[in-house]
Motif scaffolding. Structure first.
Motif, PDB file in Angstrom:
ATOM      1  N   LEU A 170       1.009  -1.103   0.505  1.00 13.30           N
ATOM      2  CA  LEU A 170      -0.049  -0.160  -0.135  1.00 13.30           C
ATOM      3  C   LEU A 170       0.703   1.225  -0.081  1.00 13.30           C
ATOM      4  CD1 LEU A 170      -2.862  -1.048   2.958  1.00 13.30           C
ATOM      5  CD2 LEU A 170      -3.207  -0.998   0.693  1.00 13.30           C
ATOM      6  N   ARG A 171       1.524   1.005  -0.684  1.00 17.51           N
ATOM      7  CA  ARG A 171       3.064   2.232  -0.221  1.00 17.51           C
ATOM      8  C   ARG A 171       2.557   3.020  -0.948  1.00 17.51           C
ATOM      9  NH1 ARG A 171       5.733  -1.788  -3.543  1.00 17.51           N
ATOM     10  NH2 ARG A 171       6.912  -0.245  -4.753  1.00 17.51           N
ATOM     11  N   ARG A 172       2.048   2.380  -2.072  1.00 19.55           N
ATOM     12  CA  ARG A 172       1.364   4.153  -3.263  1.00 19.55           C
ATOM     13  C   ARG A 172      -0.436   4.583  -3.315  1.00 19.55           C
ATOM     14  NH1 ARG A 172       5.315   4.691  -6.510  1.00 19.55           N
ATOM     15  NH2 ARG A 172       7.193   3.709  -6.893  1.00 19.55           N
ATOM     16  N   GLY A 173      -0.612   3.870  -1.984  1.00 14.26           N
ATOM     17  CA  GLY A 173      -2.296   4.389  -1.877  1.00 14.26           C
ATOM     18  C   GLY A 173      -2.402   5.143  -0.818  1.00 14.26           C
ATOM     19  N   SER A 174      -3.598   5.329  -0.151  1.00 15.63           N
ATOM     20  CA  SER A 174      -3.750   6.633   0.104  1.00 15.63           C
ATOM     21  C   SER A 174      -3.150   6.810   1.929  1.00 15.63           C
ATOM     22  CB  SER A 174      -5.030   6.400   0.068  1.00 15.63           C
ATOM     23  OG  SER A 174      -6.086   5.343   1.550  1.00 15.63           O
ATOM     24  N   LEU A 175      -2.676   7.774   2.305  1.00 16.99           N
ATOM     25  CA  LEU A 175      -2.379   8.464   3.636  1.00 16.99           C
ATOM     26  C   LEU A 175      -3.487   8.037   4.747  1.00 16.99           C
ATOM     27  CD1 LEU A 175       0.288   8.518   5.078  1.00 16.99           C
ATOM     28  CD2 LEU A 175      -0.954  10.902   5.515  1.00 16.99           C
ATOM     29  N   THR A 229      -9.893   3.727  17.962  1.00 11.15           N
ATOM     30  CA  THR A 229      -8.638   4.443  16.972  1.00 11.15           C
ATOM     31  C   THR A 229      -8.731   4.235  15.937  1.00 11.15           C
ATOM     32  OG1 THR A 229      -7.526   1.729  17.310  1.00 11.15           O
ATOM     33  CG2 THR A 229      -7.102   3.366  18.803  1.00 11.15           C
ATOM     34  N   VAL A 230      -9.048   2.937  15.119  1.00  6.88           N
ATOM     35  CA  VAL A 230      -9.248   3.132  13.661  1.00  6.88           C
ATOM     36  C   VAL A 230      -9.658   4.436  12.952  1.00  6.88           C
ATOM     37  CG1 VAL A 230     -10.630   1.323  11.990  1.00  6.88           C
ATOM     38  CG2 VAL A 230      -8.899   0.762  13.160  1.00  6.88           C
ATOM     39  N   PRO A 231     -11.704   4.731  13.367  1.00  7.32           N
ATOM     40  CA  PRO A 231     -11.525   5.940  13.112  1.00  7.32           C
ATOM     41  C   PRO A 231     -10.579   6.766  13.132  1.00  7.32           C
ATOM     42  CG  PRO A 231     -13.394   4.431  14.232  1.00  7.32           C
ATOM     43  CD  PRO A 231     -11.947   4.156  14.337  1.00  7.32           C
ATOM     44  N   ALA A 232      -9.983   7.268  14.047  1.00  7.37           N
ATOM     45  CA  ALA A 232      -9.492   8.262  14.343  1.00  7.37           C
ATOM     46  C   ALA A 232      -8.239   8.471  13.387  1.00  7.37           C
ATOM     47  CB  ALA A 232      -8.617   8.530  15.966  1.00  7.37           C
ATOM     48  N   ALA A 233      -7.138   7.294  13.008  1.00  6.55           N
ATOM     49  CA  ALA A 233      -6.487   7.038  12.255  1.00  6.55           C
ATOM     50  C   ALA A 233      -6.906   7.364  10.704  1.00  6.55           C
ATOM     51  CB  ALA A 233      -6.167   5.484  11.821  1.00  6.55           C
ATOM     52  N   ILE A 234      -8.587   6.816  10.505  1.00  6.10           N
ATOM     53  CA  ILE A 234      -8.749   7.952   8.898  1.00  6.10           C
ATOM     54  C   ILE A 234      -9.042   8.453   9.073  1.00  6.10           C
ATOM     55  CG2 ILE A 234     -10.575   7.136   7.512  1.00  6.10           C
ATOM     56  CD1 ILE A 234     -11.149   3.957   8.637  1.00  6.10           C
ATOM     57  N   VAL A 235      -9.576   9.418   9.762  1.00 10.24           N
ATOM     58  CA  VAL A 235      -9.817  11.312  10.325  1.00 10.24           C
ATOM     59  C   VAL A 235      -7.933  11.614   9.908  1.00 10.24           C
ATOM     60  CG1 VAL A 235     -10.316  13.788  11.555  1.00 10.24           C
ATOM     61  CG2 VAL A 235     -11.958  10.903  11.125  1.00 10.24           C
ATOM     62  N   GLY A 245      -5.080  10.723   8.601  1.00 13.11           N
ATOM     63  CA  GLY A 245      -4.512   9.851   7.587  1.00 13.11           C
ATOM     64  C   GLY A 245      -4.990  11.284   6.340  1.00 13.11           C
ATOM     65  N   ARG A 246      -6.424  10.836   6.262  1.00 11.23           N
ATOM     66  CA  ARG A 246      -6.812  12.156   5.680  1.00 11.23           C
ATOM     67  C   ARG A 246      -6.430  13.478   5.446  1.00 11.23           C
ATOM     68  NH1 ARG A 246     -13.288  10.022   5.012  1.00 11.23           N
ATOM     69  NH2 ARG A 246     -12.996   8.050   4.031  1.00 11.23           N
ATOM     70  N   ARG A 292      -4.646  14.840   3.255  1.00 12.63           N
ATOM     71  CA  ARG A 292      -4.732  16.869   2.035  1.00 12.63           C
ATOM     72  C   ARG A 292      -3.613  18.548   2.760  1.00 12.63           C
ATOM     73  NH1 ARG A 292      -9.877  15.671   4.712  1.00 12.63           N
ATOM     74  NH2 ARG A 292      -9.305  16.956   6.368  1.00 12.63           N
ATOM     75  N   ARG A 293      -2.860  17.535   4.314  1.00 11.50           N
ATOM     76  CA  ARG A 293      -1.949  19.152   3.954  1.00 11.50           C
ATOM     77  C   ARG A 293      -0.527  18.793   2.892  1.00 11.50           C
ATOM     78  NH1 ARG A 293       0.578  20.510  10.547  1.00 11.50           N
ATOM     79  NH2 ARG A 293       2.101  21.796   9.418  1.00 11.50           N
TER      80      ARG A 293
END
Length: 347
Positions: A40-45, A90-96, A98-99, A103-104
């Protein structure tokens, strides 16, 4: 007081006994997680951070299940429930997170790219203007020295030299004005006095200013209008837009060619298009025609016909159109290209 059932030494021995078993179950999960992260190295953060959070939790699950012998005792069930609740948090927090980081990162990358592009444009501008300014200055100096040394003494020759000096001085003045206008646009210092402006008058004045140049190059300029709209804008800047586009079209149209200016209305926008006979723009260059000092591979060396600018006309036109909340585009059409400007109609 209740005595412990086992001493500290016995507990430590028990821990060292179960540690290899826990590692034997946890390490494969961690290894698989590492492979997933590599994949997943080229996938979304956001996805990467989610997997990164899940890996230690799944490894913990595997280690606990391994040392318990897959015996679901109340203690094991309680521990698994706690781990599950931690995952829910933790998983929803990681998703938020990461997004947000993604974006930054995208914004920072775009900012760096804009900065690099701006720096490259400034270097190109300095190089182009240094080249273009040197040419008329050298001509003025040579002719002035000829007049001062008396090499040119005949009245007719003196008059011709004076006329050429005046022409070169006008070119220099136009370049300086272009630089000043472009600096106002890029610095955000352009202030427009908006009013209802009839395009009929703007285009008429702009074409009249280019009549002498068109006649000298033997280029025919035609105008066609289905309607003569009134737009919301600043009269001098609108005239500059049309003048720059027509001047560019005349410059790149061969003798006996035709430049056509069309005016119409499309919805809430007035449409002004300028078509020339330049032979078309290469596809790898058509996206760069509005860049500062970019004039294409066929116009690297300025001529001395009085029609060559400093490569800033289209960049200035684009900046002025955008300042009017309009849009400018270019595309190849027939034997040349077509520049199209859309401006909002006056209320």
């Amino acid at each position: 007081m209740i005595e412990p059932s086992e001493s500290f030494g016995e507990m430590l021995t028990h821990v060292w006994h179960i540690l290899p078993l826990a590692l034997a179950f946890a390490l494969p999960v961690a290894a698989v997680g590492g492979l997933v992260l590599y994949w997943l190295r080229r996938g979304s953060l956001a996805t990467t951070l989610t997997v990164l959070v899940l890996i230690p939790m799944l490894a913990t699950f595997a280690g606990v299940l391994g040392i318990s012998g897959f015996m679901f005792t109340p203690a094991l069930t309680t521990m698994l429930l706690v781990c599950f609740l931690v995952a829910v948090v933790t998983v929803p927090a990681a998703i938020v997170l990461g997004r947000a980081i993604a974006r930054r990162s995208v914004w920072e990358r775009e900012a760096r790219e804009r900065e690099r592009a701006g720096e490259a444009a400034r270097r190109d501008l300095v190089a182009w203007m240094s080249h273009d300014l040197r040419s008329p200055l050298a001509g003025i100096r040579a002719m002035a020295e000829a007049l001062a040394d008396g090499i040119v003494a005949q009245p007719r020759e003196v008059s011709a030299y004076a006329h050429r000096i005046s022409g070169e001085t006008a070119r220099l003045s136009d370049m300086v004005n272009d630089l000043f206008e472009l600096s106002r646009i890029t610095a955000g210092a352009l202030r427009l006095t908006m009013s209802a402006v009839p395009l009929c008058e703007v285009i008429s004045d702009a074409l009249e200013a280019q009549t002498a140049v068109a006649e000298r190059k033997k280029v025919h300029v035609r105008t066609a209008a289905h309607d003569w709209p009134v737009v919301s804008g600043s009269d001098p800047e609108l005239a500059r837009i049309v003048r720059n586009l027509v001047s560019n079209a005349i410059r790149h149209t061969p003798p006996d060619g035709t430049v056509e200016v069309h005016v119409g209305i499309d919805g809430n926008n007035a449409v002004v298009s300028v078509a020339d006979g330049c032979g078309g723009i290469p596809e790898d260059e058509i996206g760069r025609v509005f860049e500062v000092a970019y004039r294409g591979t066929q116009a690297r060396t300025p001529d001395h016909s009085g029609t060559t600018g400093g490569g800033l006309g289209l960049a200035i036109a684009k900046g002025l159109v955008e300042a009017h909340r309009g849009r400018i585009d270019v595309r190849n059409q027939g034997a040349g290209c077509r520049f199209e400007v859309r401006l909002p109609l006056a209320a």
